[in-house]
Design an enzyme around this catalytic site. Structure first.
Site, PDB file in Angstrom:
ATOM      1  N   TYR A  53       0.829  -1.197   0.000  1.00 21.25           N
ATOM      2  CA  TYR A  53       0.000   0.000   0.000  1.00 21.25           C
ATOM      3  C   TYR A  53       0.872   1.259   0.000  1.00 21.25           C
ATOM      4  O   TYR A  53       1.541   1.578   0.992  1.00 21.25           O
ATOM      5  CB  TYR A  53      -0.927   0.032   1.220  1.00 21.25           C
ATOM      6  CG  TYR A  53      -1.904  -1.119   1.317  1.00 21.25           C
ATOM      7  CD1 TYR A  53      -2.143  -1.966   0.241  1.00 21.25           C
ATOM      8  CD2 TYR A  53      -2.601  -1.355   2.493  1.00 21.25           C
ATOM      9  CE1 TYR A  53      -3.031  -3.014   0.336  1.00 21.25           C
ATOM     10  CE2 TYR A  53      -3.508  -2.399   2.602  1.00 21.25           C
ATOM     11  CZ  TYR A  53      -3.721  -3.229   1.513  1.00 21.25           C
ATOM     12  OH  TYR A  53      -4.615  -4.267   1.632  1.00 21.25           O
ATOM     13  N   HIS A 111       0.289 -11.820   0.951  1.00 25.32           N
ATOM     14  CA  HIS A 111      -0.734 -10.997   0.292  1.00 25.32           C
ATOM     15  C   HIS A 111      -1.509 -11.778  -0.771  1.00 25.32           C
ATOM     16  O   HIS A 111      -2.715 -11.591  -0.932  1.00 25.32           O
ATOM     17  CB  HIS A 111      -0.084  -9.764  -0.331  1.00 25.32           C
ATOM     18  CG  HIS A 111      -0.987  -8.583  -0.376  1.00 25.32           C
ATOM     19  ND1 HIS A 111      -0.559  -7.284  -0.261  1.00 25.32           N
ATOM     20  CD2 HIS A 111      -2.328  -8.483  -0.513  1.00 25.32           C
ATOM     21  CE1 HIS A 111      -1.583  -6.453  -0.341  1.00 25.32           C
ATOM     22  NE2 HIS A 111      -2.666  -7.161  -0.499  1.00 25.32           N
ATOM     23  N   SER A 187     -12.599  -4.616   1.364  1.00 24.77           N
ATOM     24  CA  SER A 187     -13.543  -3.898   0.480  1.00 24.77           C
ATOM     25  C   SER A 187     -14.985  -4.318   0.741  1.00 24.77           C
ATOM     26  O   SER A 187     -15.735  -4.647  -0.190  1.00 24.77           O
ATOM     27  CB  SER A 187     -13.173  -4.119  -0.992  1.00 24.77           C
ATOM     28  OG  SER A 187     -11.918  -3.564  -1.285  1.00 24.77           O
ATOM     29  N   PRO A 188     -15.420  -4.299   2.004  1.00 26.82           N
ATOM     30  CA  PRO A 188     -16.796  -4.732   2.309  1.00 26.82           C
ATOM     31  C   PRO A 188     -17.861  -3.790   1.759  1.00 26.82           C
ATOM     32  O   PRO A 188     -19.040  -4.154   1.729  1.00 26.82           O
ATOM     33  CB  PRO A 188     -16.816  -4.759   3.841  1.00 26.82           C
ATOM     34  CG  PRO A 188     -15.792  -3.747   4.245  1.00 26.82           C
ATOM     35  CD  PRO A 188     -14.702  -3.855   3.219  1.00 26.82           C
ATOM     36  N   LEU A 189     -17.446  -2.600   1.332  1.00 25.55           N
ATOM     37  CA  LEU A 189     -18.389  -1.646   0.743  1.00 25.55           C
ATOM     38  C   LEU A 189     -18.240  -1.566  -0.771  1.00 25.55           C
ATOM     39  O   LEU A 189     -18.822  -0.689  -1.421  1.00 25.55           O
ATOM     40  CB  LEU A 189     -18.182  -0.254   1.361  1.00 25.55           C
ATOM     41  CG  LEU A 189     -18.342  -0.177   2.878  1.00 25.55           C
ATOM     42  CD1 LEU A 189     -18.093   1.233   3.381  1.00 25.55           C
ATOM     43  CD2 LEU A 189     -19.722  -0.660   3.306  1.00 25.55           C
ATOM     44  N   GLY A 190     -17.457  -2.481  -1.347  1.00 25.11           N
ATOM     45  CA  GLY A 190     -17.236  -2.470  -2.778  1.00 25.11           C
ATOM     46  C   GLY A 190     -16.226  -1.418  -3.187  1.00 25.11           C
ATOM     47  O   GLY A 190     -15.644  -0.719  -2.354  1.00 25.11           O
ATOM     48  N   GLY A 192     -15.719   1.975  -5.530  1.00 25.09           N
ATOM     49  CA  GLY A 192     -16.482   2.986  -6.242  1.00 25.09           C
ATOM     50  C   GLY A 192     -17.897   3.094  -5.716  1.00 25.09           C
ATOM     51  O   GLY A 192     -18.312   2.365  -4.810  1.00 25.09           O
TER      52      GLY A 192
END
Length: 273
Positions: A53, A111, A187-190, A192
């Protein structure tokens, strides 16, 4: 904040803090550090980062945010596959520890699968564990078949999981649940705005008096043994994530979401970002 088992008897909140893309813009640094610290204060004590990152910039940001609070957090970082040889894992961990300003990681993850044999990577992990530089090791972006061939000792597997990416529900998630191996959902909220702008999320959110994003996050953590690690770059966003833990979806909510975002009916390739 609801908790779940993690490793070695530890109980952690079902929502933690992701840091992908944090630390890459100097103009945002103050707000991002404040957000991470607000998360710690609010009980979001699992913090996930990686050497990938921002080429280490995220780890440096996390190091600043946890300064003086190291013992309050469960610190997770990840090693690049090309650094995952027996000796490479050790050297990469040392670099991550310096950037983070700490002497230990709670969990160190591979990773994703690379060219080095997993057994060799695990030997490096165990060297670090014996030296007290990591408490446990785990994997990331491993499907059920690959995870099933991993050596004993894997503490967790971190994979993509959200309403728009449900493939793991067919085999990987229930398999980990049977083993008692916690799953970290990134990315539990997707990615974008597409997922969070779905009108059904807004409709259900209005019934519960919360946002559509909070509904999406509450849906992920409804599963036992799942720890979601959403990113939050502002204090306001942190507070919204915290509030999602109090949302209880009823049977009607879940049926509507299943109709709009169908569960898998067969084996699917593992989604990876």
């Amino acid at each position: 904040m609801r908790e779940t088992d993690f490793f070695d008897g530890a109980r952690v909140p079902v929502i933690g803090q992701g840091t992908w893309h944090l630390g890459e813009n100097a103009a945002k640094r103050t707000n991002e550090v404040a957000a991470l610290r607000a998360g710690i204060d609010a009980g979001l004590t699992v913090i996930d980062t990686a050497e990938m990152y921002g080429a280490g910039a995220s780890e440096e940001l996390v190091g600043e945010a946890i300064r003086g609070h190291r013992d309050e957090v469960v610190l997770v970082s990840k090693v690049y596959p090309h650094n995952a040889s027996r000796s490479g894992v050790v050297a990469a961990c040392e670099r991550s520890l310096r950037r983070l300003g700490t002497d230990r990681l709670d969990i160190y993850l591979l990773h994703w699968s690379g060219s080095f044999p997993l057994s060799e990577t695990v030997e490096g992990f165990e060297t670090l564990r014996a030296a007290g530089k990591i408490r446990r090791w785990g994997l990331s972006n491993f499907d059920q078949e690959d995870l099933g061939r991993a050596p004993d000792g894997c503490a967790t597997n971190q994979v993509l999981y959200n309403l728009g990416s449900r493939g793991i529900e067919f085999d990987l998630l229930p398999w980990q649940q049977r083993l008692g191996m916690p799953l970290m959902a990134y990315s539990p909220l997707g990615q974008g705005p597409a997922l969070l702008e779905h009108p059904l999320l807004t409709e259900i959110g209005q019934r519960h008096g919360v946002t559509g994003a909070q509904i999406a996050l509450a849906w992920v953590i409804r599963q036992p043994g799942v720890i979601a690690i959403p990113k939050a770059s502002s204090v306001e966003h942190v507070h919204q994530n915290v509030g999602a833990a109090a949302v209880v979806l009823d049977a009607e909510d879940c049926l509507s979401l299943d109709n709009a975002f169908p569960a898998p009916h067969g084996k699917q390739p593992l989604d990876i970002l």
